[in-house]
Motif scaffolding. Structure first.
Motif, PDB file in Angstrom:
ATOM      1  N   VAL A 534      28.665 -62.235  56.152  1.00 36.84           N
ATOM      2  CA  VAL A 534      27.988 -62.033  55.084  1.00 36.84           C
ATOM      3  C   VAL A 534      28.933 -61.841  53.955  1.00 36.84           C
ATOM      4  CG1 VAL A 534      26.508 -60.177  54.126  1.00 36.84           C
ATOM      5  CG2 VAL A 534      26.379 -60.538  56.485  1.00 36.84           C
ATOM      6  N   GLN A 535      30.007 -61.267  54.080  1.00 33.73           N
ATOM      7  CA  GLN A 535      30.879 -61.085  52.780  1.00 33.73           C
ATOM      8  C   GLN A 535      31.583 -62.533  52.174  1.00 33.73           C
ATOM      9  OE1 GLN A 535      31.949 -57.777  51.083  1.00 33.73           O
ATOM     10  NE2 GLN A 535      32.051 -59.708  49.706  1.00 33.73           N
ATOM     11  N   ASN A 536      31.954 -63.351  53.592  1.00 34.06           N
ATOM     12  CA  ASN A 536      32.215 -64.772  52.798  1.00 34.06           C
ATOM     13  C   ASN A 536      31.406 -65.605  52.343  1.00 34.06           C
ATOM     14  OD1 ASN A 536      35.240 -64.196  53.477  1.00 34.06           O
ATOM     15  ND2 ASN A 536      35.138 -65.067  55.432  1.00 34.06           N
ATOM     16  N   THR A 537      29.980 -65.219  52.764  1.00 30.77           N
ATOM     17  CA  THR A 537      28.996 -66.241  52.178  1.00 30.77           C
ATOM     18  C   THR A 537      29.000 -65.727  50.573  1.00 30.77           C
ATOM     19  OG1 THR A 537      27.764 -66.319  54.174  1.00 30.77           O
ATOM     20  CG2 THR A 537      26.528 -66.459  52.057  1.00 30.77           C
ATOM     21  N   ALA A 538      29.139 -64.442  50.450  1.00 29.41           N
ATOM     22  CA  ALA A 538      28.972 -64.220  49.041  1.00 29.41           C
ATOM     23  C   ALA A 538      30.526 -64.758  48.175  1.00 29.41           C
ATOM     24  CB  ALA A 538      28.973 -62.378  48.751  1.00 29.41           C
ATOM     25  N   THR A 539      31.624 -64.681  49.024  1.00 33.13           N
ATOM     26  CA  THR A 539      32.686 -65.082  48.254  1.00 33.13           C
ATOM     27  C   THR A 539      32.505 -66.668  47.922  1.00 33.13           C
ATOM     28  OG1 THR A 539      34.378 -63.354  49.538  1.00 33.13           O
ATOM     29  CG2 THR A 539      35.242 -65.330  48.576  1.00 33.13           C
ATOM     30  N   LEU A 540      31.999 -67.289  48.956  1.00 34.67           N
ATOM     31  CA  LEU A 540      31.570 -68.905  48.568  1.00 34.67           C
ATOM     32  C   LEU A 540      31.034 -69.110  47.353  1.00 34.67           C
ATOM     33  CD1 LEU A 540      32.596 -71.474  49.899  1.00 34.67           C
ATOM     34  CD2 LEU A 540      30.375 -71.351  51.279  1.00 34.67           C
ATOM     35  N   ALA A 541      29.730 -68.105  47.212  1.00 35.06           N
ATOM     36  CA  ALA A 541      28.935 -68.285  45.932  1.00 35.06           C
ATOM     37  C   ALA A 541      29.771 -67.949  44.639  1.00 35.06           C
ATOM     38  CB  ALA A 541      27.871 -67.562  46.108  1.00 35.06           C
ATOM     39  N   THR A 542      30.796 -67.162  44.818  1.00 36.85           N
ATOM     40  CA  THR A 542      31.474 -66.451  43.644  1.00 36.85           C
ATOM     41  C   THR A 542      32.343 -67.617  43.261  1.00 36.85           C
ATOM     42  OG1 THR A 542      31.244 -64.299  44.415  1.00 36.85           O
ATOM     43  CG2 THR A 542      32.958 -64.719  42.902  1.00 36.85           C
ATOM     44  N   VAL A 543      32.956 -68.188  44.320  1.00 40.98           N
ATOM     45  CA  VAL A 543      34.053 -69.517  44.087  1.00 40.98           C
ATOM     46  C   VAL A 543      33.111 -70.359  43.384  1.00 40.98           C
ATOM     47  CG1 VAL A 543      35.486 -71.144  45.057  1.00 40.98           C
ATOM     48  CG2 VAL A 543      35.695 -68.701  45.871  1.00 40.98           C
ATOM     49  N   GLU A 544      31.946 -70.978  43.839  1.00 35.95           N
ATOM     50  CA  GLU A 544      31.497 -71.865  42.928  1.00 35.95           C
ATOM     51  C   GLU A 544      31.039 -71.537  41.680  1.00 35.95           C
ATOM     52  OE1 GLU A 544      27.828 -72.572  45.474  1.00 35.95           O
ATOM     53  OE2 GLU A 544      29.040 -73.589  46.921  1.00 35.95           O
ATOM     54  N   THR A 545      30.762 -70.340  41.389  1.00 36.94           N
ATOM     55  CA  THR A 545      30.539 -69.841  39.845  1.00 36.94           C
ATOM     56  C   THR A 545      31.879 -69.916  39.414  1.00 36.94           C
ATOM     57  OG1 THR A 545      28.685 -68.291  40.799  1.00 36.94           O
ATOM     58  CG2 THR A 545      30.007 -67.765  38.588  1.00 36.94           C
TER      59      THR A 545
END
Length: 765
Positions: A534-545
């Motif tokens: 769950v956490q790294n899914t959020a991290t991945l989205a943040t990196v794309e942003t």
């Protein structure tokens, strides 16, 4: 950009401080001069309080305050703990008895807190506790795992907490009626104490109208809300932090009385107050695990294809409801009830029973081990009775690959799976072909040898949403703020590693920030194997942003159009430009240009569905028939965790989980006498596995990437325990079968195994 980590076995960065005594646990960080809290606890399992006089205790030297439930209520607190309820089979709600912070009129288990003493030293607080006049009139204790007996709560007739069912009872009954074969087995699942390396503890301090509670739990937002509720203050006036924590195992995911009480006590005395449980105190007052008995039954057609499955479980709920206990024994249990087998007709029935044992039932990997243990013990029995190998019977009933995504009878949708492939890998990796020779060698030495297989499946549980915030600091480092909470799993390493994989920022320059409700606005904590996925899914989205935000800024610097700028996981590039900055270089440029808007980036994501880790465990044991001693000789695991970020950490999680399962199977056992006194309240009486009890664990993975998240991950936090209990138990049953033992239940202590062998011999005679 790659969509998942580079799967490198990076060593844990946390270990340096842990192994050199630099960990910052709650006992290490309590403010200097903090007063000490000591809880007077009930010495009996059930009784009416006839006297509770704390006047003399308040006069003891060094004592700052002594509080009872009456004091908490008089101060205006909501002096209770929350408890979940589930629906009974008739549609009514399960019982909802009040659970006070400190005993109110009656005590219901040994160790229930009755009063708290706050003093300058712990010895002074203990001395003051001796001055409290506490008397009670005994009531009969109810420790049987059955309805009836002395009633604990007026709201719970016959001590029934709930009576819950799931599935189609009529269809299941019909399938059993026309089955060619029916196999049944009563399965006992012994009670255990979690025994985290670090007992529970906390400290609280006030700054004006705001309270800070440091709590060694599994997250900060649940406790934050509970402090606000109990003390009747705004959540903005509550800060909760979670420092280094020596193990949680679900037990620390629930709110307890002590942190709430010391938060109020700190307000009363105007000074910080600290509390740390001693080991026996923890054994008495921690929420415990397991303790259920299940009748499991399976119907087969003439081709040995399973057509229906039925489970009737009686679960020990302890003395009260907790935040999660009723749900743990129902909803979580049912999500993996059917395991990996293609069975569409099922019925699950659970009775939750209140007893004068521990506070409430908790878990060490809840719901998954109980369900899989019952199912895999039954599959082992079914194979014997139906005259087919356990390997073959499982293969005949696996969900076929073509059936995925597969909707189970309990309304869960498994996204992917290749169970036969994983099992085939186990046959080779576990050297199944060599077992006959090993068994013969054991027999030549006068020993019995058995092999036990378990094929498990579990699901990622808990909040599917999480946030990640990445901040570029002025000193050239980067902070990532996460909403999960490490209890020893290595989150600092894996989160920094993953962010580094996606951005090229060196891991040594990445700080992982967790466990502070003032610095992180929300989060789901740890539990249910959710954290990394769950956490790294959020991290991945943040990196794309981050990439999208920096791209137009850098395009202007490069003199190109924004659509010509790319990022290759390490540098931004554009054809025709010799400027190719890293993220850190781009952040430095932006800061110099006053672009503070590019210094912080945050995204929140929600997984569309759960993923389902699965795998095979194979245990081999040797039994000395003269003494009953069981020795675990070999242990092999083949897991499907999907794509892994750090295989080393995944293997470490499996090793720890297997040790837990082995501990329960071979030695751990909570014992109460007929009056509800805990007889296993120290490590002199409660056996925990040592290094000599656990062999080298063979581990490998056979990945079938999940489709439920972009990284193809499945989680691994509780998988070791989920498979270990049944594998070890099936191995012991296999070893004892040739001597006529037909019912073998955990824990397989030497005395119990010796008794089983002798009883089987007497029966045969």
């Amino acid at each position: 950009m790659e969509k998942f980590g580079k799967s490198q076995p990076v060593k844990r960065v946390e270990d340096t401080r842990f192994l050199t005594g630099q960990g910052q646990y709650v006992e290490d960080i309590a403010p200097e001069g903090a007063l000490h809290a000591y809880f007077l606890r009930s010495p009996v399992a059930h009784g009416d309080i006839t006297e509770l006089d704390v006047a003399d205790a308040r006069e003891v030297e060094g004592v700052a305050c002594v509080l009872t439930q009456a004091d908490l209520v008089a101060a205006g607190l909501d002096a209770t703990l929350p408890g979940t309820q589930v629906k009974n089979r008739d549609g009514s709600m399960g019982a909802k008895p009040e659970r006070p912070l400190l005993a109110n009129g009656r005590v219901r288990y040994v160790g229930e807190p009755v009063a708290v003493i706050v003093a300058e030293t712990l010895d002074q607080a203990r001395d003051a506790a001796e001055m409290i006049l506490f008397d009670y009139e005994d009531r009969p204790a109810h420790i049987a795992l059955a309805r009836g007996g002395e009633q604990l709560h007026e709201e719970a007739s016959d001590n029934l907490a709930f009576d819950w069912g799931l599935g189609d009872e009529a269809a299941t009954e019909a399938a059993f009626a026309k089955a060619a074969h029916v196999v049944s087995l009563e399965v006992g699942d012994n009670r255990i104490i979690v025994n985290s390396m670090e007992p529970r503890g906390a400290y609280a301090e006030w700054d004006g109208d705001k309270v800070h509670l440091a709590n060694n739990g599994q997250g900060v937002w649940g406790p934050k809300n509970e402090v606000a509720r109990a003390l009747k203050i705004d959540t903005a006036n509550v800060r909760v932090t979670n420092p280094d924590t020596g193990g949680g195992f679900g037990m620390k995911g629930m709110i307890y009385q002590e942190p709430l009480v010391i938060a109020h006590a700190a307000r009363v005395v105007g000074k910080p107050v600290r509390w740390m449980a001693e080991r026996t105190e923890a054994m008495l007052s921690d929420n415990a695990g397991r303790d259920l008995t299940s009748l499991v039954e399976m119907a087969f057609d003439e081709n040995l294809k399973a057509t229906a499955y039925r489970v009737k479980t009686t679960a020990n709920m302890g003395a009260y409801n907790s935040q999660f206990a009723q749900a743990i024994q129902t909803t979580l249990f049912s999500r993996v009830l059917m395991g990996v087998y293609d069975v569409q007709t099922t019925w699950l029935q659970v009775d939750g029973i209140y007893t004068n044992t521990t506070p409430v039932d908790a878990y060490r990997g809840a719901g998954r081990p109980e369900a899989i243990y019952a199912l895999e013990r039954l599959m082992d029995r079914a194979a014997r009775e139906l005259g087919v190998s356990g390997w073959e019977l499982r293969r005949r009933n696996f969900i076929p690959n073509a059936a995925f995504p597969y909707k189970s009878a309990t309304d869960e949708t498994y996204d992917v799976g290749d169970f036969d492939r994983v099992l085939s890998r186990m046959e080779a990796f576990g050297d199944v072909a060599g077992f006959a020779a090993r068994k013969a060698a054991s027999a030549a030495a006068g020993k019995l040898r058995g092999a036990g297989l378990c094929y498990y499946i579990e699901s990622i549980l808990g909040d599917p949403s999480e946030s990640a915030r990445v901040e570029f600091n002025e000193d050239g480092t980067v902070s990532i703020y996460v909403g999960t909470q490490s209890n020893g799993q290595g989150h600092e390493t894996v989160y920094a590693q993953f962010l580094s994989d996606q951005t090229g920022i060196p891991t040594e320059l990445i700080e992982v920030v967790q466990g502070d409700s003032d610095r992180i606005k929300q989060g789901g904590g740890t539990g249910g194997s959710r954290s990394v996925t769950v956490q790294n899914t959020a991290t991945l989205a943040t990196v794309e942003t981050m990439i999208k935000a920096f791209t137009p800024y850098l395009a202007e610097k490069m003199g190109v159009d924004a659509e010509d700028v790319t990022f290759d996981d390490e540098q931004f590039r554009a054809e025709g430009s010799n400027l190719h900055p890293t993220f850190l270089e781009a952040a430095e440029m932006a800061r110099a240009d006053g672009r503070t808007d590019l210094m912080v980036h945050e995204e929140r994501t929600t997984l569309p569905a759960r993923s389902f880790p699965n795998g095979a465990h194979l245990a081999e044991v040797e039994v000395d028939p003269e003494t009953g001693q069981v020795t675990l000789e070999r242990y092999t695991v083949v897991d499907d965790f999907g794509n892994l970020i750090n295989p080393m950490l995944a293997e470490g999680q499996v090793h720890g989980g297997v040790a837990q399962g082995i501990g329960q199977a071979l030695m751990e056992h909570v014992v109460y006498d007929e009056e509800g006194q805990l007889l296993t309240a120290t490590f002199m009486d409660y056996a925990m596995p040592r290094a000599s009890d656990v062999p080298m664990i063979g581990f490998t993975t056979e990945a079938v990437p999940s489709t439920a998240n972009i990284m193809g991950m499945k989680g691994c936090g509780e998988a070791g325990t989920v498979g270990a209990m049944a594998a070890a138990a099936n191995a012991v049953q296999d070893a004892l079968w040739e001597r006529g033992v037909r019912q073998a239940d955990m824990p397989f202590t030497p005395h119990r195994v010796w008794q089983m062998l002798n009883e089987a011999q007497d029966t045969a005679a």
